[in-house]
Write a protein that holds these residues in place. Sequence first.
Motif: not given
Length: 513
Positions: A139-162
């Motif tokens: 429900g929140h699109g593409v996210r770049l997450q790291h070391n459990f607490t880091g979370d950065v939102a992407g823009t894509s929300r659809a499939t398929p997505t690369w």
Amino acid sequence: MSAWRGFGQALRAEWTKLRTVRGWVAGLVSAALVIVLMGLFAAAASTFSCSGPDGEPCAGAKPTTGPDGEPVVDDFSFAHQAMTGDGSITARVTSLTAVSSSDGRAPVEDTQPWTKGGIIVKASTTPGSPYAALTLTGGHGVRLQHNFTGDVAGTSRATPTWLRLTRSGDTVTGHESPDGETWRLVGAVTLPGLPSTVRAGLFATSPHHEVITESFAGASGTSYPTLATASFDRIDLEGSWPDREWVGDTVGGGPGGRGGPGGPGTGPGVGFEETADGVTVSGSGDIAPVVAGRGGLGKTVEGRLVGAFAGLIAVIVVAATFMTSEYRRGVIRTSLSADPRRGRVLAAKSVVVGGATFVTALAAALVAVPLVRAVEVDKGFFLFPVPTATGLRVVVGTAALLAVASVLSLAVGTVLRRSAGAVTVVIVAIVLPYILAIASVLPAGTSDWLLRVTPAAAFAVQQSLPEYQQVTASYAPADGYFPLSPLGGFAVLCGYTAVALGVAWHVLRRRDA
């Protein structure tokens, strides 16, 4: 200069009054003792027990800890290979779904907002090890997450997505693309000490479905696992990948390690399956920090100051009677005759009672926190780690809360001139809303409202743990989460106190002239 000299004399006079009345001194001492003793009693009364896999007792179950020592959930299905040195992994997510099954029902579609399926670079398959993941969510699109607490939102929300993760030393960079041709940077993260050879590949996980029902009797909830299935194709590996074949693991062995082919999922069940088109991974659990209150896990620094609200009652009584006793004994006119500048008298009383309260509460907090912590460690509890600055803010903020509340009580006592009335008003304004909110006897919305608009909002200064947008939780006051920021909540109490002092000054100037 004479004004400052006069204020100094007023301070000395009020301090002499406070320290020479044994009842007021005893009240402040009792406040300090209550803060320390209630914290120790709560820790001593807490129990924690568990058993090992064969039923033997154990000292205490410890949660998985992340790279910074924070408790985490690290449960997911992982199709991975070894990647040595710099390199990248690219994959297209063609679908992401989740199902659940409870009470014997057949599996039903139940994709959660934080159901995840994507690519990940992880130091090892050991739960809690450093990682960076680029994932499509339910429900929140593409996210770049790291070391459990880091979370950065992407823009894509659809499939398929690369999705593409590129490793360069300790830096992992994430890109997304709608077509595999045009790539957009999501973000770059640093994983200090990342080993030369890491595990990288495809993963899927999905947290429990949780339903919270609120009522005036409190809140209740149901929770059951969900199983995510993510399908990948167009997988491209760049760099040194010596294995050249996928290995399947269920990292964590907790919620993500249960279910299997007979669980809520269909098709491959928990694990991965290679197809002619690509790879399908299915798993349940989560990759996220643990929040306070979930499963009763862990102790917090503010929990060691549980006695602060009881100490606050003693402080309120002392501060109110510090003013109302002059009306009761009929010496207020003598005090005002000795110093006809009524504002200066009120300011001197406020500084004295507020300062004495702050020093007393600070000393009590500095004693209580390490003593209670020692008891918690001895009993085997996990302690939520907090930065030193946050711990100091909780301790000093608690003392400041009691100090400002004492000034509020003094001001109300000036207006009402009756100690019983003043004490009742301040307790109803500060202590009662706090107790109602943390006791979970009111719906969450009502509790949040009380802790926004009443002076009890100042208890937010004790919150030590952050809220995480990537973790769905109630974040209730009962678990140590407040609707306002620590400084914002404290500012509400200061605002009430400033208004009360203004009214008190007006009353002194007009009524007691």
